[in-house]
Design a protein around this motif. Structure first.
Motif, PDB file in Angstrom:
ATOM      1  N   MET A 899       0.848  -1.201   0.000  1.00 24.07           N
ATOM      2  CA  MET A 899       0.000   0.000   0.000  1.00 24.07           C
ATOM      3  C   MET A 899       0.886   1.255   0.000  1.00 24.07           C
ATOM      4  N   GLU A 900       1.940   1.182   0.774  1.00 27.17           N
ATOM      5  CA  GLU A 900       2.847   2.324   0.881  1.00 27.17           C
ATOM      6  C   GLU A 900       3.564   2.558  -0.457  1.00 27.17           C
ATOM      7  N   VAL A 901       3.994   1.465  -1.042  1.00 26.07           N
ATOM      8  CA  VAL A 901       4.711   1.574  -2.316  1.00 26.07           C
ATOM      9  C   VAL A 901       3.778   2.111  -3.402  1.00 26.07           C
ATOM     10  N   GLU A 902       2.563   1.576  -3.443  1.00 28.27           N
ATOM     11  CA  GLU A 902       1.607   2.029  -4.460  1.00 28.27           C
ATOM     12  C   GLU A 902       1.336   3.528  -4.307  1.00 28.27           C
ATOM     13  N   ARG A 903       1.170   3.935  -3.060  1.00 29.59           N
ATOM     14  CA  ARG A 903       0.897   5.355  -2.791  1.00 29.59           C
ATOM     15  C   ARG A 903       2.071   6.220  -3.263  1.00 29.59           C
ATOM     16  N   TYR A 904       3.262   5.757  -2.964  1.00 31.19           N
ATOM     17  CA  TYR A 904       4.455   6.508  -3.380  1.00 31.19           C
ATOM     18  C   TYR A 904       4.480   6.648  -4.900  1.00 31.19           C
ATOM     19  N   ASN A 905       4.219   5.548  -5.579  1.00 35.04           N
ATOM     20  CA  ASN A 905       4.279   5.572  -7.041  1.00 35.04           C
ATOM     21  C   ASN A 905       3.228   6.501  -7.647  1.00 35.04           C
ATOM     22  N   LEU A 906       2.035   6.497  -7.045  1.00 29.97           N
ATOM     23  CA  LEU A 906       0.981   7.359  -7.566  1.00 29.97           C
ATOM     24  C   LEU A 906       1.278   8.830  -7.290  1.00 29.97           C
ATOM     25  N   LEU A 907       1.900   9.086  -6.143  1.00 33.67           N
ATOM     26  CA  LEU A 907       2.208  10.473  -5.798  1.00 33.67           C
ATOM     27  C   LEU A 907       3.464  10.982  -6.490  1.00 33.67           C
ATOM     28  N   ASN A 908       4.224  10.061  -7.025  1.00 33.38           N
ATOM     29  CA  ASN A 908       5.471  10.456  -7.703  1.00 33.38           C
ATOM     30  C   ASN A 908       5.517   9.901  -9.123  1.00 33.38           C
ATOM     31  N   PRO A 909       4.572  10.360  -9.970  1.00 30.98           N
ATOM     32  CA  PRO A 909       4.483   9.767 -11.316  1.00 30.98           C
ATOM     33  C   PRO A 909       5.737   9.977 -12.144  1.00 30.98           C
ATOM     34  N   ASP A 910       6.533  11.007 -11.774  1.00 27.44           N
ATOM     35  CA  ASP A 910       7.720  11.315 -12.568  1.00 27.44           C
ATOM     36  C   ASP A 910       8.956  10.543 -12.109  1.00 27.44           C
ATOM     37  N   LYS A 911       8.813   9.816 -11.017  1.00 26.95           N
ATOM     38  CA  LYS A 911       9.999   9.093 -10.512  1.00 26.95           C
ATOM     39  C   LYS A 911       9.952   7.624 -10.924  1.00 26.95           C
ATOM     40  N   THR A 912      11.107   6.982 -10.833  1.00 24.85           N
ATOM     41  CA  THR A 912      11.146   5.538 -11.135  1.00 24.85           C
ATOM     42  C   THR A 912      10.261   4.822 -10.124  1.00 24.85           C
ATOM     43  N   PRO A 913       9.317   4.044 -10.623  1.00 22.61           N
ATOM     44  CA  PRO A 913       8.416   3.383  -9.661  1.00 22.61           C
ATOM     45  C   PRO A 913       9.159   2.402  -8.755  1.00 22.61           C
ATOM     46  N   LYS A 914       8.705   2.352  -7.504  1.00 23.41           N
ATOM     47  CA  LYS A 914       9.278   1.369  -6.576  1.00 23.41           C
ATOM     48  C   LYS A 914       8.523   0.067  -6.725  1.00 23.41           C
ATOM     49  N   LYS A 915       9.127  -0.982  -6.235  1.00 22.91           N
ATOM     50  CA  LYS A 915       8.456  -2.286  -6.319  1.00 22.91           C
ATOM     51  C   LYS A 915       8.215  -2.802  -4.911  1.00 22.91           C
TER      52      LYS A 915
END
Ligand SMILES: Cc1ncc(C[n+]2csc(CCOP(=O)(O)OP(=O)(O)O)c2C)c(N)n1
Ligand SMILES: [Mg+2]
Length: 1017
Positions: A899-915
Motif C-alpha cells: 500500500m505504501e509503495v503504491e501510494r508513493y508511485n501514484l504520488l510520484n508519477p515522474d519518478k522511477t516506480p518502486k516495487k
C-alpha cells in the motif's frame, strides 16, 4: 562422596525426551542449577540439580527418554539435597502428617481464659461478674437488647425490626462511631468536619486560578466551535471536576523528575480541555495551540482526549473509551507493586490516581477488577469518581443514588470508601440536625431530584427539599434563597476535597475510592448547569459567556468576553507565581510523558539457533517452540529479568507450567499453603518475587497487565518485555478496545494468539476457532502481525521483535499466532534472503520444477502452509504441474508495505516506480496464484489489489465448529485435496490445462461441487 541426581516427579509423564544437556563433566554446580531440559509432547521443563559439587558423570544423552527415578548425573563433593521435598523421589518421602501439624500448631496457640456464664441471669440480681465471651463484655445488656428486638419482631414484624436496626446504626455513626456496620453509611461525608485535615493553600488565589482555568477551558471549546461546529468538545465534564483536579495539582500529585518516579494520573477523557487550560497558565501550551484544540492535522494541535500517540510528550494514558482507564489503572498499580517486589523498582510511595465518571462506572471494565485491587492490597491506588449524577443522556441513577450504590459495591469489595457529598456550607445545618431529620431527608431524595435542585434554584430547593418537613423548613427560615443556593456540594469544596485526598494518601492496606458529588456543567447557568443536555453543550452564546465570567469573576471586559478571549495573568502575577510554586514543590508538571529507559541488547543468535535446525522426526507445535524459546531466553542475562510472561489461566493449555517452578508465579503474599502438587517438578509455586503474571480468568485484566508492563519504559523508565499468551479467539475479539488503547499508549511487547486457527484448534468449536484475529490485528497501525508455520520463522520474527522494540526502542508491538498442532519442523532454507522474506511477510519456501511445464504459484500461511506443501507434491507427482511454494508469514505486513509503495508511485508519477515485496516475489513468477490460510479469505485477499495476475484465495469463512483437523479442513476446503482440485480448476480457467483434470480430481477426492459454501452452514 558421590551423589546422584535423578529425574524428579514430572507429573503424568513417562519416557520424556531429553532435549538439552546444560552441563558437562567437570562442571562445578550448585543446588538448583538447571542441568537438563526435558520435553514431553506438550511442554518443556528444566530439571534442577539436587546436589552440589563437581559433575563426575553424565548418565544420559540428548534424545534419551527418561522417567521418574532415572539417574541423570553423578556429582562428587558437596552435599546432596536430602531436604528438598520437591525433588526427592516420592517413594522415599514421608507423607505429610497434616493432623499432627495442626495438633502441634494448636498446642502452641495461646489459650485465652474465658469465663462463661451459663446460669440464667436474674435481671434483678445486680451482683453479676463481668465476663467476656466472644467479645461480649456485658451479657446482661446484650440480653436486654436482644429481648427488646424479639419483642419488636413478635409485635410489629421483621420490617419494623430492620428499620430500628438501621436507625441504631445511623445513630451510632452520627454520634461519632466510625464502625461501619453495613456496606452503606448515611448520605453524608465520611470525614467529619472536626477530622478534616486543613489545606495549607491560599484559598483566594486558588479560586482565582481555578476560575481562569475554567474560563480558558470553556473558551477553547467555544472558539473551536465558532471556527467550525464540526470540531465538537465538552465543557460540562471539566466544569464539574475542576476542583477535584485543582486540589490534586496544587497539593498532591508529584511529577516525575530525577529524584522521584512520579505519581501516575489517569485523567478522565472528557476533562482534557481543563488540563490544556492549566498547561496554558503554566506556560507549557501557547494560545495558538489552544486555538488548535481538536485540529491535529498540522503539528501543534491539541488532541480531543488524552492520546499519547498524538501528544507523546504530554498524555500518559488513553482513557476516553469509558471503562478502560479504571481497569488499566488497577493493573498499573498492581504492576508497580510487582516491580517493587521483584526488586526492579524502588518503593517511593508513588500513587496511581484514576478519575472515573459516575456514568462510566456502568462499564463492566470499570468495576470488573476492583476485587483484585482489594485482594492485592493496592494502597497505592486512588479512584476519584466524579459523581455529577449525569452521564450523556440524563441522570446516571435518576431513581436511586449512585454514590450509595458505589459505596456498597466498593466497600463490599474491600476498598476504603470516602464520600465527599456536602460542602462546608452544610456543616452548620448538619450540626443543628439533632433529630437526624436532615440526614433522613438527604437520604430520601433521589439523584433525579438532586439534579433538579441544582438546575432550578434556591426557592425550588427550599420548597422541594427542605419543604418536605416543617422542622427542616424552620431550620432554613433565616436563610435567603441565595444562601440556600450557595449550599455547596462536596466535590466543589476545596476544603472537603483536600481532606479526602489527604486521608486517601495516608490510607494503608487497601485501595481508596473517593466518591465526590458535583454538578455537571457547574457554573454554566441556564445554558447547561445540571441539565440533561449538559454533556453535549459546546457553544455558549454571549449571554451565557457573560454569566460564566461573572460567576467566576474572570477579569475580562464585556468586549473581551464577546471575543471569547483567553485570559492569562502576567508571569509575575501572584496567580502564576503561586501556580508555579505549587508545581515546583511537587517536582514538575503534569501530565508529562517521557522515557529514560535504557535499551536492552538483543540476545545473540545462538539462543535462537536451535530453532533454526530441523527437528528431524520430532513433532512439535509452534506453541512448544515458543515456550522452548522463552526457556532459552531465561538464560540471557539482559533479557531474562525483563520477561513478563502473562497468562489468563491457560499455562497448562500452552505447556507453560514448567515456568511455575523455574520463575514462580507472582503473589504479593508469597505462598501461604503447601500446593497440592508440591512433589512435582512443575508444582504451582507462588512467590512474592515470582515473575509470571497468572491472571486467572480475565483477558481484560491480562491485557491491562500487558499494557502496564509494555509501557513500563515510560512510566518507570525500565523496559519490560511482556509476553501475553491467550487463546487467540479471546484476544482481539474479546479485548479489541484494549488492544487499540495499547497502540495509542505505545505499548511494546508480544501478544501471542496461541491455539490459533479455525481448523487447527480442532475440538473446541465455534466460539474458540479463530478465523479472523489477523484481520482484527491488521487495523492497528503499530501492530505487526505474523502467522508463522515453522520454528525458524517464529525464532526469526521473535528476535526481530526484541531488537526493534527493546534495542531500537520502536513504538510497535507484535501479534504472533502459534498453533497446537504437532509436526516436524524443517531447517531454515539456506537462501540468504530467507530471514528478510520472513520479516517482510513472504519467501520462497520451495520450488517444484521437475516437469518444466505448467506452473502455478502456491501461497500458504500458518497451519495451512503444510497443506499447500502437500498439495504441491501431489500436483507435481500426479498431475505434472510444477509450482513455487511460498510461505506467507504475514499477509498484513505484505499489504501494508504494498500500500505504501503504491501510494508513493501514484504520488510520484515522474519518478522511477518502486516495487513492493509482493511484486518482487510474484511479478515474474509463472502461472496463476492460489493462496490459503486458516483464516477467512479476507486475510489473503489483502494482497489481491497489488497483484497483476490471476489470484484466488481460499480460507475458513463461516462459523467454526468442532471435528478432527482433517474433517475441518475438508469442510472449509483448505485441505490438500481441495487445494489440488482448486489449483487444477484455476489452471483450467486460465486455459492452461483441460478442465477434465479438475473434474476428475474432484471425483477422486470426493468433493461435492454442489455443497453449500460454509458461510451458509
Ligand atoms: C466505551 C464508550 N462508550 C461511549 C462513549 C461516549 N461517551 C462519552 S462521555 C459519555 C458519558 C459519560 O458520563 P460520565 O461517565 O458520567 O462522565 P461525565 O462527563 O459526567 O463526567 C459517553 C456515553 C465513550 N466515550 N466510550
Ligand atoms: Mg457523570
Amino acid at each position: 562422596m558421590s551423589n546422584k541426581v535423578i529425574v524428579p516427579d514430572i507429573g503424568d509423564f513417562e519416557n520424556v525426551e531429553i532435549i538439552e544437556i546444560l552441563v558437562k563433566s567437570g562442571d562445578v554446580i550448585k543446588k538448583n542449577d538447571s542441568i537438563i531440559t526435558l520435553e514431553s509432547d506438550k511442554s518443556s521443563v528444566e530439571v534442577p540439580s539436587t546436589a552440589e559439587g563437581v559433575i563426575e558423570n553424565i548418565n544420559v544423552k540428548i534424545g534419551d527418554k527418561v522417567s521418574k527415578g532415572d539417574v541423570l548425573i553423578s556429582v562428587s563433593g558437596g552435599t546432596a539435597e536430602v531436604k528438598d521435598e520437591k525433588i526427592k523421589s516420592s517413594k522415599d518421602k514421608l507423607p505429610v502428617d497434616t493432623e499432627k501439624i495442626i495438633q502441634q500448631a494448636e498446642e502452641t496457640l495461646e489459650k485465652k481464659e474465658e469465663k462463661v456464664v451459663t446460669s440464667k441471669i436474674d435481671k434483678k440480681n445486680e451482683t453479676i461478674i463481668q465476663v467476656s465471651k466472644d467479645g461480649d463484655i456485658d451479657q446482661v445488656e446484650t440480653k436486654e437488647w436482644l429481648e427488646s428486638l424479639s419483642a419488636v419482631l413478635e409485635k410489629d414484624g421483621k420490617n419494623r425490626a430492620q428499620f430500628l436496626i438501621k436507625q441504631l446504626i445511623e445513630h451510632s455513626y452520627k454520634e461519632g462511631s466510625d464502625l461501619v456496620l453495613s456496606r452503606n453509611t448515611p448520605y453524608i461525608n465520611t470525614i467529619k468536619p472536626e477530622e478534616e485535615k486543613k489545606s495549607p493553600g491560599d484559598q483566594n488565589l486558588e479560586r482565582k486560578i481555578r476560575s481562569l482555568i475554567r474560563w480558558n477551558a470553556a473558551a477553547m471549546v467555544v472558539r473551536a466551535n465558532k471556527k467550525n461546529p464540526e470540531l465538537g468538545g465538552h465543557i460540562g465534564t471539566f466544569a464539574s471536576a475542576a476542583t477535584l483536579y485543582d486540589v490534586g495539582m496544587n497539593h498532591f500529585w508529584r511529577a516525575k523528575n530525577n529524584k522521584f518516579g512520579g505519581d501516575l494520573i489517569y485523567f478522565q477523557g472528557h476533562s482534557a480541555p481543563g488540563m490544556y487550560a492549566r498547561a496554558f497558565l503554566e506556560g507549557r501550551i501557547n494560545e495558538k495551540e489552544l486555538d488548535h484544540f481538536r485540529q491535529e492535522i498540522k503539528p501543534g494541535g491539541l488532541s480531543s482526549y488524552p492520546h499519547p500517540w498524538l501528544m507523546p510528550k504530554f498524555w500518559q494514558f488513553p482513557t476516553v473509551s469509558m471503562g478502560l482507564g479504571p481497569i488499566m489503572s488497577i493493573y498499573q498499580a498492581r504492576f508497580n507493586k510487582y516491580l517493587i517486589n521483584r526488586g526492579l523498582l524502588k518503593d517511593e510511595g508513588r500513587k496511581i490516581w484514576c478519575f472515573v465518571g459516575d456514568g462510566e462506572t456502568d462499564e463492566p471494565e470499570s468495576l470488573g477488577a476492583i476485587g483484585l485491587a482489594a485482594r492485592e492490597k493496592l494502597d497505592n491506588l486512588i479512584f476519584v469518581v466524579n459523581c455529577n449524577l449525569q452521564r450523556l443522556d440524563g441522570p446516571v441513577r435518576g431513581n436511586g443514588k449512585i454514590i450509595q450504590e458505589l459505596e456498597g459495591i466498593f466497600r463490599g469489595a474491600g476498598w476504603n470508601v470516602i464520600k465527599v457529598i456536602w460542602g462546608s456550607y452544610w456543616d452548620q445545618l448538619l450540626a443543628k440536625d439533632k433529630s437526624g431529620l436532615l440526614i433522613k431527608r438527604m437520604g430520601e431524595a433521589v439523584d433525579g431530584e438532586y439534579q433538579a435542585f441544582k438546575a432550578k434554584g434556591g426557592s425550588y430547593v427550599r420548597e422541594n427539599f427542605f419543604g418536605k418537613y416543617k422542622e427542616l423548613l424552620d431550620m432554613v427560615s433565616q436563610m435567603t434563597d441565595k444562601d440556600i443556593w450557595k449550599l455547596n456540594r462536596g466535590g466543589h469544596d476545596p476544603h472537603k476535597v483536600y481532606a479526602a485526598y489527604h486521608s486517601a494518601m495516608e490510607n494503608k492496606g487497601t485501595p481508596t475510592v473517593i466518591l465526590a458529588k458535583t454538578i455537571k456543567g457547574y457554573g454554566m447557568g441556564k445554558s447547561g448547569e445540571s441539565m440533561n443536555t449538559t454533556h453535549q453543550q459546546k457553544k455558549l452564546d454571549e449571554k451565557d459567556l457573560l454569566y460564566y465570567r461573572d460567576r467566576f469573576d474572570v477579569p475580562l471586559t464585556d468586549e473581551q468576553v464577546r471575543n471569547v478571549q483567553y485570559y492569562k495573568p502576567k508571569e509575575n502575577s501572584p496567580e502564576i507565581k503561586y501556580l508555579n510554586k505549587c508545581r515546583i514543590k511537587l517536582g514538575g508538571h503534569l501530565p508529562e510523558r517521557s522515557s529514560f529507559a535504557k535499551a536492552i541488547r538483543t540476545p545473540p543468535q545462538d539462543i535462537f539457533s536451535k530453532m533454526k535446525e530441523s527437528t528431524g522426526d520430532k513433532e512439535m507445535s509452534t506453541t512448544m517452540v515458543l515456550v522452548r524459546m522463552l526457556t532459552n531466553l531465561m538464560r540471557d542475562k539482559n533479557v531474562a529479568p525483563r520477561l513478563v510472561p502473562i497468562i489468563p489461566d491457560e499455562a497448562r493449555t500452552f505447556g507453560m507450567e514448567g515456568l511455575f517452578q523455574k520463575i514462580g508465579i507472582y503473589a504479593h503474599e508469597g505462598q501461604k499453603y503447601e500446593p497440592v502438587d508440591s512433589e512435582q517438578l512443575s508444582s504451582y509455586r507462588e512467590d512474592i518475587k515470582g515473575q509470571v503474571l497468572e491472571e486467572g480468568l480475565t483477558e481484560a485484566g491480562a491485557m491491562s497487565s500487558w499494557i502496564a508492563a509494555g509501557t513500563s519504559y515510560t512510566n518507570h523508565d525500565i523496559s519490560m518485555i511482556p509476553i501475553y499468551l491467550f487463546y487467540s479467539m479471546f484476544g482481539f475479539q474479546r479485548t479489541g478496545d484494549l488492544a487499540w488503547a495499547a497502540g495509542d499508549n505505545q505499548t511494546r511487547g508480544f501478544l501471542i494468539g496461541a491455539t490459533s486457527g479455525r481448523t487447527t484448534l480442532a475440538g473446541e468449536g465455534l466460539q474458540h476457532g479463530d478465523g479472523h484475529s489477523h484481520i482484527l490485528s491488521s487495523v492497528i497501525p503499530n501492530c505487526k502481525s505474523y502467522d508463522p508455520t515453522f520454528g525458524y520463522e517464529l525464532a526469526t520474527i521473535f528476535r526481530e521483535g526484541l531488537k526493534r522494540m527493546y534495542e531500537k526502542r520502536e513504538n510497535i508491538f507484535y501479534y504472533i499466532t502459534t498453533m497446537n498442532e504437532n509436526y516436524p519442523h524443517p531447517e531454515m532454507p539456506k537462501e540468504k534472503n530467507t530471514e528478510e522474506g520472513i520479516l517482510k511477510g513472504m519467501y520462497l519456501f520451495k520450488e517444484y520444477n521437475r516437469n518444466k511445464k505448467t506452473k502455478i504459484q502456491l501461497l500458504g500461511s500458518g497451519a495451512i502452509l503444510r497443506e499447500i506443501i502437500a498439495a504441491a507434491e501431489i500436483l507435481e507427482k500426479d498431475y505434472k504441474i510444477d509450482s513455487n511454494v511460498w510461505s506467507v508469514t504475514s499477509y498484513n505486513e505484505l499489504r501494508k508495505e504494498a500500500m505504501e509503495v503504491e501510494r508513493y508511485n501514484l504520488l510520484n508519477p515522474d519518478k522511477t516506480p518502486k516495487k513492493s515485496h509482493i511484486e518482487n516475489c510474484l511479478s515474474s513468477a509463472e502461472g496463476p496464484i492460489v493462496s490459503a490460510s486458516d483464516y477467512i479469505r479476507l486475510n489473503s485477499d489483502q494482497i489481491r489489489p497489488f497483484i497483476r495476475k490471476s489470484f484466488y484465495s481460499f480460507g475458513t469463512d463461516g462459523y467454526g465448529r468442532s471435528d478432527t483437523r482433517k474433517n475441518l479442513r475438508k469442510f472449509f476446503e483448505v485441505d490438500k485435496e481441495h487445494i489440488v482440485a482448486y489449483s487444477l480448476s484455476v489452471l483450467a480457467k486460465e486455459q492452461l490445462i483441460p478442465s477434465k483434470y479438475a473434474s476428475d480430481a474432484m471425483e477422486k477426492y470426493n468433493i461435492d461441487p454442489n455443497k453449500p459454501i460454509p458461510t451458509k452452514l
